[in-house]
Design an enzyme around this catalytic site. Structure first.
Site, PDB file in Angstrom:
ATOM      1  N   THR A 253     -91.052  78.194 -68.265  1.00 22.23           N
ATOM      2  CA  THR A 253     -90.336  79.338 -67.730  1.00 22.23           C
ATOM      3  C   THR A 253     -89.090  78.839 -67.022  1.00 22.23           C
ATOM      4  O   THR A 253     -89.008  77.681 -66.635  1.00 22.23           O
ATOM      5  CB  THR A 253     -91.258  80.059 -66.713  1.00 22.23           C
TER       6      THR A 253
ATOM      7  N   GLY B 186     -93.778  77.492 -63.873  1.00 25.41           N
ATOM      8  CA  GLY B 186     -94.962  76.685 -63.678  1.00 25.41           C
ATOM      9  C   GLY B 186     -96.287  77.350 -63.950  1.00 25.41           C
ATOM     10  O   GLY B 186     -97.312  76.894 -63.456  1.00 25.41           O
ATOM     11  N   GLY B 187     -96.321  78.450 -64.712  1.00 26.44           N
ATOM     12  CA  GLY B 187     -97.583  79.034 -65.126  1.00 26.44           C
ATOM     13  C   GLY B 187     -98.503  79.342 -63.959  1.00 26.44           C
ATOM     14  O   GLY B 187     -98.155  80.054 -63.018  1.00 26.44           O
TER      15      GLY B 187
END
Length: 529
Positions: free
Chosen positions: A343, A425-426
């Protein structure tokens, strides 16, 4: 390492070329939305492993004296994306054409934001001007970052045979190395078409027709009719009152609810001296994260399928119960939810105090790995988060939005400061947001050191299987040992580990001056004037 200062505007992004593209727009009299489109489009070229126009996007919009707004530019599963399509599989593949199963919403977000800019923020710059930097770098090239080289090399085995990946991301069959010039000529032509015809052309124009042919050619189940049915949404965000001010984040299908719940829980249990730099603060934040993730994984899905409105889950009674469930002297069992993600987050503040917190993503590194042959860009794999079993929280249904880790954040502090912050970073996004916020607001850090200081990550991210509590090695050995003694499965990782996310933040002070900080784990910067 002091914050970067500005008076007339500032941009923070995980790539320096993108931040500078946004600052150029501010210098020309553009507003924060216009600058954000320039940054986002440039990132879609120069940080290709992290983002692209084949993904989704989410926005928070702040205008002084007006209610905070958000833009949901998330695409849904195609009308033909049914469980029967995957009948021979246990789960949706992470890569390949069957992973490219949801509409790409990013460009629709640009369009809705641009229209809002013109109608409400006095925006006057032509849409084509906002895409100039992106088009230039796609056509004439940009230098490859260490991050792009490393991620291409690490993921090559699972990506090189995906449609058109090698022709797009390799040079003479080799992984491009740091500093090497890289171009995307077909993407440049696509961006030029969007610049000429507008964002809506991606969904209902000549470009949409080309995308329909491209998607069919690579075997994606998404069709031109699915593109035509898509519309980004302008709507209120979630909000939560803390002891220091009001924090804002995205509503479902994102995990913005979890980000707010972590802060709301921690605010209730924190004691003087606790912060992300010591054992007590880290433990409290990690345990608050577990409580928030259990709520997230009980409720958050496509908002049309949620029986409870997400804002109604942020009651004082619920947060009090979550705080009471936090064990202060030992680690609780970790349910280890699975999530990955790549992202880019960016933030912009302009001279009139208007601000944007925006994030766009293709999910995994390079998304599905599928590159459209004529249009020249790579499609996301966000639909991998669907469950193929019926009757589950996030069961696959045609037209349903997938769960998103994306969640841009803002905070209006009681002393008048506006904090614009976020990260990629999920699974780590809510945790990094909590670390940056608590360091800056409660922990005595300035905005830049709050981002650069060592961080932790509970659980997995970036397609890893590990569910440990990862701690950067800059933490003192006694801190690491004390966390282990509490029962946390600590794994010590490298300093400035990219898995900890690419965070950034801008602070607009009541006097009109701006300070910002970028993440040394990224290739970004704060560009201000």
């Amino acid at each position: 390492m002091n914050p970067i200062l500005g008076m007339r505007g500032a941009v923070v992004a995980p790539h320096s070329l993108a931040a500078q593209a946004g600052l150029d727009i501010l210098r020309e009299g553009g507003n924060a939305i216009e600058a954000t489109i320039a940054v986002a489009s440039t990132l879609a070229v120069v940080y290709p492993h992290m983002t692209g126009i084949g993904g989704d996007g989410f926005w928070l919009l702040h205008q002084p004296g007006q209610a905070m707004l958000s833009i949901d530019a998330c695409g849904a599963a195609g009308a033909g994306v049914t469980r029967d399509l995957y009948r021979s599989l246990d789960s949706i593949p992470w890569r390949g054409p069957l992973a490219a199963n949801t509409v790409a919403g990013t460009v629709s977000g640009w369009g809705v934001a641009y229209a809002h800019s013109a109608a409400q923020w006095g925006g006057k710059l032509p849409f084509a001007r906002l895409l100039e930097s992106a088009i230039h770098y796609a056509r004439h090239g940009f230098p490859v970052t260490h991050s792009q080289e490393t991620n291409t090399r690490n993921k090559l085995a699972e990506l090189e045979h995906q449609p058109n990946f090698a022709a797009t991301f390799l040079q003479d069959g080799q992984v491009p190395v740091y500093g090497q010039r890289h171009t995307f000529p077909a993407l440049a032509a696509t961006l030029e078409q969007i610049a000429r015809a507008g964002a809506d052309d991606f969904y209902r124009g000549d470009l949409a027709a080309q995308l329909g042919r491209d998607l069919a050619a690579v075997g994606s189940p998404v069709t031109a009719a699915d593109l035509a049915a898509h519309h980004a949404q302008l709507k209120p965000p979630l909000h939560l009152q803390l002891s220091c001010g009001t924090v804002y984040n995205m509503a479902p299908p994102t995990q913005g609810l979890a980000s707010l719940m972590i802060l709301g829980t921690y605010d209730r249990i924190r004691q003087p001296g606790w912060n992300p730099d010591n054992v007590q603060g880290i433990h409290a934040l990690v345990e608050s994260t577990k409580q928030a993730f259990m709520q997230r994984d009980t409720y958050v899905t496509d908002p049309l399928h949620m029986p409870t409105d997400a804002q109604d889950l942020l009651t004082a009674q619920r947060l009090d119960a979550m705080a009471a469930a936090v064990p202060l002297h030992q680690a609780s069992p970790w349910p280890a939810p699975n999530s990955d993600g790549d992202t880019t987050w960016l933030g912009v503040v302009d001279a009139q105090g208007r601000a944007v917190s925006m994030i766009q993503s293709i999910y995994f590194e390079f998304g599905s790995g599928v590159v459209l042959p004529q249009s020249g860009f790579w499609w996301q794999n966000r639909g991998c988060s669907f469950d193929l079993q019926p009757g589950k929280l996030r069961s696959l249904e045609p037209g349903c939005k997938p769960f998103h880790t994306l969640n841009p954040a803002m905070a209006q502090l009681d002393d008048g400061r506006l904090l614009v912050y976020g990260t990629m970073g999920g699974e780590g996004q809510p945790q990094t947001q909590a670390a940056v916020f608590s360091r800056y607001v409660w922990g005595g850090h300035h905005v830049r050191s709050a981002i650069a200081a060592p961080r932790w990550l509970l659980g997995r991210t970036w397609a890893e299987q590990s569910t440990t509590l990862k701690i950067e090695s800059r933490y003192a050995p006694e801190t690491i040992n004390a966390l282990r003694a509490l029962g946390h499965p600590v794994e010590v990782v490298a300093d400035f580990d990219e898995r900890m996310g690419h965070a950034g933040a801008l602070v607009l002070h009541p006097g009109g001056w701006i300070e910002g900080g970028e993440d040394p784990r990224s290739d970004g910067c704060v560009a201000a004037w």
